[in-house]
Design a protein around this motif. Structure first.
Motif, PDB file in Angstrom:
ATOM      1  N   THR A 153     -25.815  -3.966  -2.338  1.00 55.68           N
ATOM      2  CA  THR A 153     -24.517  -4.199  -1.723  1.00 55.68           C
ATOM      3  C   THR A 153     -24.678  -4.953  -0.405  1.00 55.68           C
ATOM      4  O   THR A 153     -25.784  -5.267   0.023  1.00 55.68           O
ATOM      5  CB  THR A 153     -23.800  -2.858  -1.459  1.00 55.68           C
ATOM      6  OG1 THR A 153     -24.434  -2.181  -0.358  1.00 55.68           O
ATOM      7  CG2 THR A 153     -23.835  -1.969  -2.688  1.00 55.68           C
ATOM      8  N   GLU A 154     -23.553  -5.207   0.251  1.00 58.86           N
ATOM      9  CA  GLU A 154     -23.560  -5.860   1.557  1.00 58.86           C
ATOM     10  C   GLU A 154     -23.397  -4.851   2.693  1.00 58.86           C
ATOM     11  O   GLU A 154     -23.247  -5.246   3.856  1.00 58.86           O
ATOM     12  CB  GLU A 154     -22.431  -6.897   1.624  1.00 58.86           C
ATOM     13  CG  GLU A 154     -22.623  -8.085   0.706  1.00 58.86           C
ATOM     14  CD  GLU A 154     -23.834  -8.921   1.098  1.00 58.86           C
ATOM     15  OE1 GLU A 154     -23.922  -9.338   2.263  1.00 58.86           O
ATOM     16  OE2 GLU A 154     -24.705  -9.138   0.240  1.00 58.86           O
ATOM     17  N   SER A 178     -32.274  -6.647  -2.549  1.00 59.02           N
ATOM     18  CA  SER A 178     -30.897  -7.129  -2.436  1.00 59.02           C
ATOM     19  C   SER A 178     -30.791  -8.558  -2.936  1.00 59.02           C
ATOM     20  O   SER A 178     -31.812  -9.246  -3.107  1.00 59.02           O
ATOM     21  CB  SER A 178     -30.440  -7.068  -0.973  1.00 59.02           C
ATOM     22  OG  SER A 178     -31.002  -8.145  -0.232  1.00 59.02           O
TER      23      SER A 178
END
Length: 438
Positions: A153-154, A178
């Motif tokens: 995710t961010e 990521s």
């Protein structure tokens, strides 16, 4: 805002609910490994005395250590003033609600609270590595499971833990798992520069922006463009810079010192802190709004003394890496008595300290087996089962620890202990008398 802290949530993402399903306590490590008890009735006590609901042999557990109390369909676990404390999901507690999937540490004993009919599947996942970080304890496997979900995710993350627990290594592993893995991973140590240079290092500057600025320079945010910026020891960031950092994070753009135009940013932030950030905020040393902007996910990395089961695995993995540095084809194996000593030590410097001890042993000539005497070094702190041994530890003290641990591992069996130590039975008997261990 979701605040996912190991010590607060236990990463309990199983489908079980304690008030609907009967649970049991299973001893997963320690002298009583394999023992279990179904959690039922109004009160269950845990300790070393035989009058407890769950009686343990572990000498580091108090006589009446903790108890479980039924309260409105669920159980509360409460410490009973024990000597070594009650640790639930890495957090020392006085009293807390017990959830399915919880991991409990009492001295050297570890227990898991699992559903009766799914004793094994409810335990944390099997993965013992996340990037360059390893750990087989339930706490670390739960941490790895959560990070596998967060890494892609961010989301912004704060990694909290003592010095030497591997926060930067873990941050790099998150980056590598990521979508940003092909882009830069930039580390900025918030303690590294004088206050006057912080803004320039963070934001960058144009030529002539201040005396001595003979050329333009990109700040760390620009250098991390497309990738991940790791803000190490964010708690040390100067209070005057904090509002500028907050604006930058909110606006997602940076303007170099002396520049007219801003640059749009595409950077993921991972921060770390060895300080208690809640205390820093309460004391006014860290802005509350910046804290909440960063703390989308708070990940607490437990110190080695709270996950002693990981030490043997860590030592083995570190020896593999160090062997390559020392041009060794095969890393040394760890003698059982050495493993006992390593496990008993509190490791105030955590993984970094463990690595240094092992590196020093190899540099002093250890090649095939890491024995207790290989740990001998000026300035070390080692520990026996009963307490600390001071610096300038003697070879006799090392020998005493090795014999003591060998006997403990084999329930006092002289013959088996002598064989493990590689000395005659008669010699071991003489040494046990000498050291008062008989």
């Amino acid at each position: 805002m979701a605040e996912l802290t190991i010590s607060q949530t236990g990463f309990n993402d199983t489908a079980f609910e304690p008030h609907r399903q009967q649970g049991q306590l299973v001893v997963t490590s320690g002298p009583d490994k394999g023992s279990s008890i179904v959690v039922e009735g109004p009160v269950l006590s845990i300790g070393t005395l035989t009058d407890n609901s769950l009686s343990l042999c572990d000498k580091t557990v108090s006589r009446h250590h903790a108890e479980l109390i039924e309260r409105k369909g669920h159980y509360i676990i409460r410490d009973l003033g024990s000597t070594n404390g009650t640790i639930v999901n890495g957090q020392r507690i006085t009293e807390t609600r017990l959830e399915i999937g919880a991991v409990i540490k009492l001295g050297y004993t570890q227990l898991s609270y699992v559903p009766c009919e799914q004793k094994r599947s409810a335990l944390p996942v099997e993965a013992v590595k996340f990037g360059g970080v390893c750990g087989s304890s339930a706490q670390m496997r739960a941490l790895f499971r959560m990070l596998e979900r967060i890494a892609p995710t961010e989301a912004t993350i704060i990694l909290e833990g003592e010095t030497g627990t591997g926060k930067e290594v873990l941050a790099r592993a998150i980056h590598e798992k990521s979508p940003r893995a092909a882009h830069p991973f930039v580390v900025f140590d918030c303690r590294a520069l004088a206050d006057t240079m912080l803004e320039s290092e963070l934001m960058g500057h144009e030529k002539g922006a201040f005396p001595g600025a003979t050329r333009g320079r990109a700040g760390v945010f620009e250098r991390a463009q497309g990738g991940t910026l790791f803000l190490d020891e964010i708690c040390e960031l100067d209070l005057a810079i904090q509002p500028k950092l907050l604006r930058l994070l909110e606006n997602r753009e940076v303007r170099r010192m002396g520049a007219e135009d801003s640059i749009s940013l595409d950077v993921r932030i991972i921060a770390s802190s060895s300080c208690d950030l809640d205390e820093q905020v309460a004391a006014g040393r860290f802005r509350k709004d910046l804290f909440y902007r960063l703390a989308v996910h708070r990940i607490v990395i437990p110190p080695l003394r709270q996950r002693r089961d990981d030490i043997a695995l860590l030592a083995s993995e570190l020896l593999k890496k160090l062997a390559a540095d020392y041009k060794m084809r095969v890393p040394p194996r760890i003698a059982a008595e050495t493993c006992d000593i390593l496990t008993a030590h509190d490791w105030p410097g955590n993984v970094r300290e463990l690595r240094n001890v092992l590196s020093r042993a190899l540099s002093l000539g250890c090649r095939t087996i890491l024995r207790p005497e290989d740990l001998l070094s000026h300035g070390d702190e080692a520990r026996s089962g009963s307490g600390r041994i001071h610096a300038d530890i003697s070879l006799e003290q090392i020998e005493k620890i090795a014999i003591e641990q060998a006997l403990l591992r084999r329930n006092g069996d002289i013959q088996k202990s002598a064989k493990a130590l590689g000395i005659p039975r008669k010699a071991l008997l003489e040494k046990t008398k000498k050291y008062g261990l008989s």
